[in-house]
Design a protein around this motif. Sequence first.
Motif, short mmCIF file in Angstrom:
data_model
loop_
_atom_site.label_atom_id
_atom_site.label_comp_id
_atom_site.label_asym_id
_atom_site.label_seq_id
_atom_site.Cartn_x
_atom_site.Cartn_y
_atom_site.Cartn_z
N ASP A 23 2.55 9.52 -5.74
CA ASP A 23 3.07 10.84 -5.35
C ASP A 23 4.25 11.24 -6.22
O ASP A 23 4.40 12.41 -6.59
CB ASP A 23 3.49 10.84 -3.88
CG ASP A 23 2.32 10.82 -2.93
OD1 ASP A 23 1.17 11.00 -3.37
OD2 ASP A 23 2.55 10.59 -1.72
N SER A 74 2.42 1.79 -3.43
CA SER A 74 1.45 2.36 -4.38
C SER A 74 1.26 3.85 -4.17
O SER A 74 1.23 4.63 -5.14
CB SER A 74 0.11 1.64 -4.25
OG SER A 74 0.23 0.30 -4.61
N ILE A 75 1.14 4.26 -2.93
CA ILE A 75 0.94 5.68 -2.62
C ILE A 75 2.17 6.50 -3.01
O ILE A 75 2.05 7.56 -3.64
CB ILE A 75 0.61 5.87 -1.12
CG1 ILE A 75 -0.77 5.27 -0.81
CG2 ILE A 75 0.69 7.34 -0.71
CD1 ILE A 75 -1.07 5.14 0.66
N GLN A 126 0.84 -1.20 0.00
CA GLN A 126 0.00 0.00 0.00
C GLN A 126 0.88 1.25 0.00
O GLN A 126 0.62 2.20 -0.76
CB GLN A 126 -0.92 -0.01 1.22
CG GLN A 126 -1.87 1.14 1.27
CD GLN A 126 -2.79 1.07 2.49
OE1 GLN A 126 -2.61 0.25 3.39
NE2 GLN A 126 -3.77 1.95 2.53
N ASP A 127 1.92 1.26 0.84
CA ASP A 127 2.84 2.39 0.88
C ASP A 127 3.51 2.59 -0.47
O ASP A 127 3.65 3.73 -0.94
CB ASP A 127 3.91 2.18 1.95
CG ASP A 127 3.37 2.25 3.36
OD1 ASP A 127 2.23 2.74 3.54
OD2 ASP A 127 4.07 1.80 4.28
#
Length: 95
Positions: free
Chosen positions: A35, A30-31, A27-28
């Motif tokens: 960004d 992907s974020i 998840q990190d």
Amino acid sequence: MKKWFLTIMCVALLLPSLGKANPYLQQDISILKADLQENPNDYDKLVALASSYLYAGEFTEAIRVFNLAIKEKPKDAMNYFALGMAYESLEDWPK
């Protein structure tokens, strides 16, 4: 000196967990990738993404992104240390 000692101790404690599945890391990743689409030279996000790849066991991607971070701040020795950890995990000894 204290900063380096604490950083090295944290890394040493995390070494056994390198490459183990962790859904939060994906998840990190992907974020952070999203960004970085907006600002691909954001040094802090490059380091965070490279570190996430490293801890997720995606060593080739970690190497690629740590090299991008090194281009942004070539004097930050921690990136070289982490890059070495990624190469070691791949058992790519010549590098």
